[in-house]
Each structure stands twice: as C-alpha cells, then as structure tokens.
Design an enzyme around this catalytic site. Structure first.
Site, mmCIF file in Angstrom:
data_model
loop_
_atom_site.group_PDB
_atom_site.id
_atom_site.type_symbol
_atom_site.label_atom_id
_atom_site.label_comp_id
_atom_site.label_asym_id
_atom_site.label_seq_id
_atom_site.Cartn_x
_atom_site.Cartn_y
_atom_site.Cartn_z
ATOM 1 N N GLY A 121 0.769 -4.398 -1.221
ATOM 2 C CA GLY A 121 1.344 -5.732 -1.040
ATOM 3 C C GLY A 121 2.846 -5.602 -0.977
ATOM 4 O O GLY A 121 3.399 -4.580 -1.395
ATOM 5 N N CYS A 154 -0.936 1.745 -3.666
ATOM 6 C CA CYS A 154 0.437 1.303 -3.432
ATOM 7 C C CYS A 154 0.847 0.218 -4.435
ATOM 8 O O CYS A 154 0.900 0.491 -5.622
ATOM 9 C CB CYS A 154 0.607 0.859 -1.984
ATOM 10 N N TYR A 155 1.081 -1.009 -3.987
ATOM 11 C CA TYR A 155 1.404 -2.081 -4.949
ATOM 12 C C TYR A 155 0.349 -2.129 -6.051
ATOM 13 O O TYR A 155 0.659 -2.334 -7.226
ATOM 14 C CB TYR A 155 1.471 -3.432 -4.228
ATOM 15 N N LYS A 200 -14.243 -5.406 15.641
ATOM 16 C CA LYS A 200 -15.017 -5.543 16.876
ATOM 17 C C LYS A 200 -16.167 -4.541 16.974
ATOM 18 O O LYS A 200 -17.283 -4.901 17.328
ATOM 19 C CB LYS A 200 -14.073 -5.346 18.067
ATOM 20 N N HIS A 243 -1.262 5.420 0.992
ATOM 21 C CA HIS A 243 -2.356 4.617 1.564
ATOM 22 C C HIS A 243 -3.473 5.519 2.095
ATOM 23 O O HIS A 243 -3.392 5.993 3.225
ATOM 24 C CB HIS A 243 -1.822 3.753 2.715
ATOM 25 N N GLU A 295 -6.256 4.626 3.176
ATOM 26 C CA GLU A 295 -7.072 3.932 4.183
ATOM 27 C C GLU A 295 -6.554 4.099 5.607
ATOM 28 O O GLU A 295 -7.289 3.874 6.557
ATOM 29 C CB GLU A 295 -7.185 2.445 3.835
ATOM 30 N N ASP A 338 -18.694 -11.975 20.366
ATOM 31 C CA ASP A 338 -18.591 -12.554 19.031
ATOM 32 C C ASP A 338 -19.458 -13.794 18.872
ATOM 33 O O ASP A 338 -20.222 -13.903 17.915
ATOM 34 C CB ASP A 338 -17.123 -12.897 18.712
#
Ligand code: XMP
Length: 513
Positions: free
Chosen positions: A55, A82-83, A369, A169, A171, A227
């Site tokens: 964040g 992180c944060y 997606k 991070h 991810e 979608d």
C-alpha cells in the site's frame, strides 16, 4: 470436505488482485477483502492463511490503514507483503522508519534458504522492491531471513506464531522466484491441499448465486462478448428461467454475429434462460444517418442502447438483480477494494439508471480475462465465443469512417469476415492483440474487367499489444495480406482497394474511426 481459502487483506496496494491470482495458481481459492472487514467476518471465513498487501501509506502516519493486532493472534498464518510487512512489524511494536535510501526495481536479495518460505529458492535471488519506508529492526522473537545492503529486514518470520513478512513483492513477475515463495506459504506453511480448480470457482459461484438470488428475478444485458456470456451462463446455471438476457442487435455487429449469439443463448441453445433479441438495426441506422463526427456517432450508439434496453426492461418490469460482466481489470483500482465502477465502456454504462432493480451482481469481478475464459470453457461455452477477440461496444460504428450506412456496414462486415478467416487459416492470429477490417471514407478510381470503378478502400489492421493502451502494427505475413486483399476486392462489392495500416498507438488508436 472443508473448502480451503486464503484471504488477501487489501491495504491499498496496486497488486492486490495479482496476489489473489498467484495464490489461485497454487490451486488454492483466494479472495481479496478490504482491511476494514473486521475480525468476526474474518474468523467466519475461516481462511487457511491471510496475506497483507502492500500500500502507498506509511504505517506510522495517523490515518494509515491498519487492522487490529488480533489478526496476528488468530493462529492463522499471515504473510505481510511490503506495506503489509511494515504493518506487521508496527503492530508488534518494532520500529518502521523512512529508509535512508529507497529501493525501487529489481534488487538482489540474500535469503535464508532454511526458512520454510524460501525453501528451494536460490540464496541470492532477484526480487522486486518498491519502498521508501523499511523495518529498521525485526520485532522481538522474529528471525531476519532476508536482507539487502540497503534493507536490513527484507524478510522476517516467527514460525511458531506462523507470522512471515517480506519487504519485496513476490507476486510480480520481476521477482524471479516469487511464485515459489507464495507456493511455499500457501501449500507449505498454511498446509493447503491445493485442490481448487476453475471448476470449483464455477460450482461455488453457482451455489452462492443461488443462495443470494433465492427466487428473485435477474436481468442481464448480453453483448455476446466473453464476459457477459460467461456471466450469463453462470446465472443461467444458478437460477435458470429466473434470468432474462436482453441482446440488442444494433446492426453494427460483425458478420453473422447476432445469429451466432442467438444460436447459443436462444431457445434452440443449451441454456435455460429467457432470451430476448431486439433487432434494432433500423432504429440505429436512422439515428446515425448523416452523422460523421466520431464522438457524436459513439454518443448516439451508446444512448440508443440505453433507450432500447429501457423499453425492454419496462416490458419485463421490476427485477431484483442486474448482472454486469465486470471483470477485474474493469474494476477501478480504488485501492481499498471499496468501490467498482460500472463497466461504462462496455455498452452497459447508464443501464442502472433506467432499470428498476435492487442489487447489482458481478460474478466475474475477481477474475482476469484468461481466468474468465477458463471459466467459460468449464461452463461449456463454445470456443469461438470464449476466444473471441475484444470487440468494442459501439461495434463497427468505430470501424467505419464518416457516415454509417447499411451499405457500408455490409462492406465492412464482409471484408472483415474474409480477413479474419484468412488470418486464422494461416495461423497468423496467434499472439495478435486485435485484427479487423475497417472502412475508410475514401473512394478512388480503379479498373475491374474493362470497367472503370469508383469504390471504397478497406483498411486492414492488426496490432500487437499487451494492455491496449499502446500497440504496434503487427508484421503479418505478406502472403496472408495478399490472399485477403485478392478475396476482398473480388468478393466484396463496392471495394476496389485494400490498404494495410502500419501505424502504432500512439499516434493512431487501435480502432479506426
Ligand atoms: P483504441 O481505439 O482506443 O482502443 O486504441 C483500445 C481498445 O479498446 C477497445 N475499445 C472499446 N471497447 N467500448 C469498448 O468496449 C468502446 O467504446 C471502445 N472503444 C475502443 C478497442 O477495441 C481496443 O481493444
């Protein structure tokens, strides 16, 4: 069997959904929730693990987003990122400060490979850093398990309490072994079996939709795109005939598209639902007559859609739920997971104002997606629908330069169908972001047989892009272009020239309007 879930607590970082996605790639179901969710709700969800996201804030500022320390005392494994790592340290009374030097970008980090989090990770591994604050000292009882010359506590842990934290991070793909670390957390430390697959998403979603909707009535604006199709089928599987799908054929669809959508969703198709096709072609053409300015055309197409839909909605009467095929990239990153915007660019903007309903349902809100496509295949939606290229809401209206007439629509539909067929047949479609034919407003002299012609020029476009914000013209094989050109001029009446658009975005746009 108990359902395994990891909860991502959102503290406003930009990669929140990416974390959830990476966890799902470990075959464990994952949801993102705002950090304000509260302890009771969190306990009720009974997660196998909790991840604190990054964040933009500093934990020590007064209005920084924080959860209670109790979250760390539930006995549920927690990974702070992180944060989130700084918050863990802060909640446990350790000092978090502005670092003397900020770290940004790929950074080599020394890790302790005896840590369960770093099992099978290289001792010196490249990680993505993005921070100005840092943990100056780990909380009491914690071991430091990674560091850089700038960041003394790049990772820390207290295995007995199942608390883990990383400053970088894991991810994002720039962290070379990040997925391994997340796998170690989810499958190792949290002990998840990893039996979640897209079919579980589909089944769970259908079950919870059924519970939520009860015997309520549901309305869905179906465009035939991936979608809205996947959303509609999920709803159909959940509540059958309580669902009505309205499909507006505005006469600006690709060749045969209206009939294809009807074949899948209409009464002859495999799904149980009420299907309403509105053939509004004439209405649209009448409104668009004589209009040449691109933005005005778009406005007319958008507004007319709302009007048509409003009329249909009136016939149906009040409904309980309105379905939107919003997917994660459409959700504006409010940062705190609180609000989503209606998918305004997708032809359904404004609908909520003209339909009487109680709640909006967005069953695909958490998916990217490619995950939506997987769900579509799981639901048995035909591949040609699932793998359709993106098609703009205003349809061919943004692929005809100048005035839109039924004749021009026919020309662009036919040219586009030939072009797409030839590109796909040659296998040249792999990896292309988008490819289509557009109709320029240019007529020029040609010769066919012994006759002089004065006909339109069709423009072929194909782009490579990853985000649709920028794009470059694709280098299609010359033979494919030649074949498509020769077929278009021979088979499409009114065309005597075919051009290839070599422009990137910027300075052009992907569409041709
Ligand atoms: P441009 O032409 O702006 O297009 O480079 C970028 C991407 O957005 C799509 N696009 C739209 N999609 N409604 C949509 O649903 C629209 O009004 C619209 N305009 C452009 C376009 O197809 C491309 O993928």
């Amino acid at each position: 069997m108990e359902r395994e879930m990891i909860v991502v607590l959102d503290f406003g970082g930009q990669y929140n959904q990416l974390i959830a996605r990476r966890v799902r790639e470990c075959q464990v179901y994952c949801e993102v929730h705002p950090y304000t969710i509260g302890l009771d709700k969190l306990k009720e969800m009974n997660p196998k693990g909790i991840i604190f996201t990054g964040g933009p804030n500093s934990v020590y500022t007064e209005d920084a987003p924080r959860c209670g320390r109790e979250v760390l005392e539930l006995g549920i494994p927690v990974l702070g990122i992180c944060y989130g790592s700084q918050l863990m340290a802060y909640l446990l009374g350790a000092p978090v400060e502005t670092a003397p030097v900020s770290e940004y970008g790929r950074t080599e980090v020394q890790v302790d490979t005896t840590s369960a989090l770093f099992q099978d990770v290289s001792p010196a591994t490249v990680c993505w850093m993005s921070h100005t604050d840092y943990i100056a000292q780990a909380p009491e009882g914690f071991a430091v398990t990674a560091s850089t010359p700038v960041c003394p506590v790049a990772a820390m842990e207290q295995p007995e309490k199942k608390l883990y934290a990383v400053q970088f991070h894991p991810e994002v793909m720039h962290t070379a072994e990040g997925q391994k670390m997340l796998y170690n957390f989810v499958r190792g430390i949290c002990g998840c079996r990893g039996d979640w697959k897209m079919d579980s998403f589909v089944e769970n979603t259908i079950r919870s939709l059924r519970e939520r909707i009860g015997d309520g009535k549901v309305l869905c604006a179906l465009s035939g795109g991936v979608d809205s199709s996947v959303a509609a089928v999920l709803l159909s599987r959940a509540v059958g005939k309580q669902l009505t799908c309205v499909f507006v054929d505005h006469g600006l669809l690709r060749k045969d598209e209206g009939d294809q959508v009807e074949a899948v969703f209409g009464p002859e198709g495999p799904y149980e639902l009420n299907f309403v096709r509105v053939n509004a072609q004439e209405r649209y053409y009448a409104k668009l007559k004589g209009v040449t300015e691109p933005e005005q055309k778009r406005k007319i197409i958008g507004e007319e859609f709302i009007r048509v839909f409003e009329e249909e909605a009136k016939k149906i009467g009040a409904v309980d739920f309105l379905v939107q095929g919003t997917i994660y990239p459409d959700v504006i990153e409010s940062g705190l997971g609180k609000s989503a915007v209606i998918k305004s660019h997708h032809n359904v903007g404004g609908l909520p104002d003209v339909v009487q309903f109680r709640e909006i349902i967005e069953p695909l809100r958490m998916l990217f997606k490619d995950e939506v496509r997987k769900a579509g295949l799981e639901l048995g939606i035909p591949e040609y629908l699932v793998y359709r290229q993106p098609f703009p809401g205003p349809g061919l209206g943004v692929r005809i330069v100048g005035e839109i007439t039924p004749e021009k629509v026919r020309i662009v539909q036919e040219a586009d169908a030939i072009y797409r067929e030839e590109v796909a047949k040659a296998g040249a479609d792999k990896g292309l972001g988008q490819y289509f034919a557009a109709l320029t407003n240019m007529r020029s002299v040609g010769v066919m047989g012994d006759e002089r012609t004065y006909d339109y020029a069709v423009a072929l476009r194909a782009v490579n892009t990853s985000d649709f914000m920028t794009a470059e013209a694709a280098q299609l094989p010359w033979e494919v272009l030649m074949k498509a050109t020769s077929r278009i001029v021979n088979e499409v009446k009114g065309v005597n020239r075919v051009l290839y658009d070599c422009t990137g975005k910027p300075p052009a746009t992907i569409e041709f309007e």
